[in-house]
Scaffold this active site. Structure first.
Site, PDB file in Angstrom:
ATOM      1  N   ARG A  55       5.377 -12.985 -21.744  1.00 47.53           N
ATOM      2  CA  ARG A  55       5.849 -12.078 -21.604  1.00 47.53           C
ATOM      3  C   ARG A  55       6.424 -11.681 -23.448  1.00 47.53           C
ATOM      4  NH1 ARG A  55       9.045 -13.376 -24.680  1.00 47.53           N
ATOM      5  NH2 ARG A  55      10.178 -11.490 -24.788  1.00 47.53           N
ATOM      6  N   GLY A  56       5.893 -10.495 -23.834  1.00 41.70           N
ATOM      7  CA  GLY A  56       5.955 -10.424 -24.981  1.00 41.70           C
ATOM      8  C   GLY A  56       4.342  -9.092 -25.076  1.00 41.70           C
ATOM      9  N   ALA A  57       4.294  -7.795 -25.355  1.00 42.12           N
ATOM     10  CA  ALA A  57       3.543  -7.609 -25.509  1.00 42.12           C
ATOM     11  C   ALA A  57       2.092  -7.836 -26.205  1.00 42.12           C
ATOM     12  CB  ALA A  57       3.652  -6.095 -26.131  1.00 42.12           C
ATOM     13  N   GLN A 187      16.403 -12.699 -22.222  1.00 40.81           N
ATOM     14  CA  GLN A 187      15.748 -13.639 -23.176  1.00 40.81           C
ATOM     15  C   GLN A 187      15.832 -13.450 -24.599  1.00 40.81           C
ATOM     16  OE1 GLN A 187      14.830 -10.386 -21.492  1.00 40.81           O
ATOM     17  NE2 GLN A 187      12.906 -10.289 -20.593  1.00 40.81           N
ATOM     18  N   ASP A 228       6.595  -2.231 -27.088  1.00 39.58           N
ATOM     19  CA  ASP A 228       5.698  -2.238 -25.458  1.00 39.58           C
ATOM     20  C   ASP A 228       4.768  -1.831 -25.181  1.00 39.58           C
ATOM     21  OD1 ASP A 228       6.157  -4.928 -23.082  1.00 39.58           O
ATOM     22  OD2 ASP A 228       8.464  -4.536 -24.308  1.00 39.58           O
ATOM     23  N   LYS A 239      12.173  -3.343 -24.712  1.00 41.78           N
ATOM     24  CA  LYS A 239      12.339  -3.989 -23.164  1.00 41.78           C
ATOM     25  C   LYS A 239      14.419  -3.110 -23.269  1.00 41.78           C
ATOM     26  CE  LYS A 239      12.549  -6.566 -21.386  1.00 41.78           C
ATOM     27  NZ  LYS A 239      11.885  -7.007 -20.320  1.00 41.78           N
TER      28      LYS A 239
END
Length: 337
Positions: A55-57, A187, A228, A239
């Protein structure tokens, strides 16, 4: 990124390509277990993105690039792989940015593995530059609030929001990081805190709704978050919970910065109102890991992101420099887009 396993400390990335397999640090398992997930097919790569193994753009984009290279090596139809990966998650722009670059390269006859590696190196290098620019904003003794995980795990190395923090720490600046827990998937508590431990950076995890308390007490000097997707007017999707942090920071006169590479900008969108917002399974809210924390009869809503209007953002830290949202036309001219 620096990782301690037992008594050993070594540098490694969050995602890489090895012997035709996309390998990823399984972010679902941290901090309790350190597990490498092996994606051996396009379906595996799609699962890793959709189910948040990664995860994480920027890291999603790198994973998708490797996934396209793998699909080509395995004789998969490029358009089929493109569509499968494109439909995993809707908000992070890096996913689509990477897929378009890889598809164009493959159709042009370029070596897809070389292209994917170049893409990964480029994104990580950009985030290193974000660290260099952002570090100049951090004064010795600063207390910095961050939300979610915009660290090395979300990029491959360095991070976006954490890149300036890492740079400042390695230059010997005394810094302290307030780590929002970031419900519902935690997260911040699980991943950002884990990264801070690996780097030896002083920090404290706080409940999401405690940030305003510390801001009002004068215990937060700046806020840095990732992104994102960023629209042409400077509105930022990040987020869920980012918007309220920006509003409270504004109310308390605290600078609020967004850190993101150019791959996260979507200049085709006029404003944040056009950014598609992913809504995930309600179980993520109703459960904390395997434990249900709500009545059986209760339902939940679970938007994964929100949009912070440009008026609350002090500046956007990119690999090209730091820009106010009102200065994005200057950035567009630099990029010729």
């Amino acid at each position: 990124m620096r990782i301690k396993i037992g008594n050993e400390s070594k540098e490694m990335r969050a995602v890489w390509f090895e012997d035709g397999i996309v390998k990823l640090i399984d972010q679902r398992k941290l901090p309790k277990e350190f597990v490498i997930y092996e994606a051996k097919s396009t379906e595996d790569v799609a699962y890793a993105i959709k189910e948040m193994v990664v995860r994480g753009a920027p890291a999603i984009g790198i994973t998708a690039a490797y996934g396209m290279a793998q699909a080509f090596l395995q004789g998969r139809d490029v358009n089929e792989a493109f569509e499968l990966l494109k439909n995993t998650r809707p908000t992070a722009h890096d996913l689509f940015y990477a897929l378009e670059k890889m598809k164009s390269a493959i159709l042009a006859g370029e070596d897809p593995v070389k292209k994917a590696e170049e893409y990964a190196e480029d994104i990580i290098g950009r985030c290193g530059k974000i660290g260099e620019y952002g570090e100049s904003l951090i004064k010795d003794g600063y207390r910095i609030l961050t939300h979610c995980n915009a660290g090395a795990l979300a990029v491959g190395d360095w991070g976006t929001a954490t890149a300036p923090i890492r740079m400042a720490h390695r230059k010997g600046k005394r810094i302290f990081v307030w780590v929002d827990e970031t419900r519902p998937r935690l997260q911040g508590a699980r991943l950002t805190a884990w990264e801070m431990v690996q780097e030896g950076i002083e920090h404290a995890i706080i409940a999401d709704n405690a940030a305003g308390y510390f801001m009002r007490r004068g215990e937060v000097d700046m806020v840095i978050v990732g992104a994102d997707r960023i629209a042409a007017n400077g509105d930022v999707a990040n987020k869920i919970g980012t918007y309220e942090k920006a509003v409270v920071a504004h109310e308390n006169g605290i600078p609020f910065y967004v850190a993101a590479p150019i791959s996260t900008f979507d200049f085709s969108l006029k404003s944040g109102d056009e950014i598609p917002i992913e809504e995930r399974r309600e179980d993520e809210v109703l459960f904390c890991r395997e434990c249900r924390i709500a009545p059986e009869e209760s339902r939940a809503r679970n938007p994964a992101f929100d949009v912070t209007p440009a008026k609350y953002i002090t500046g956007i830290i990119t690999e090209k420099g730091i820009f106010k949202p009102t200065e994005l036309d200057i950035l567009r001219k630099k990029l010729n887009v």
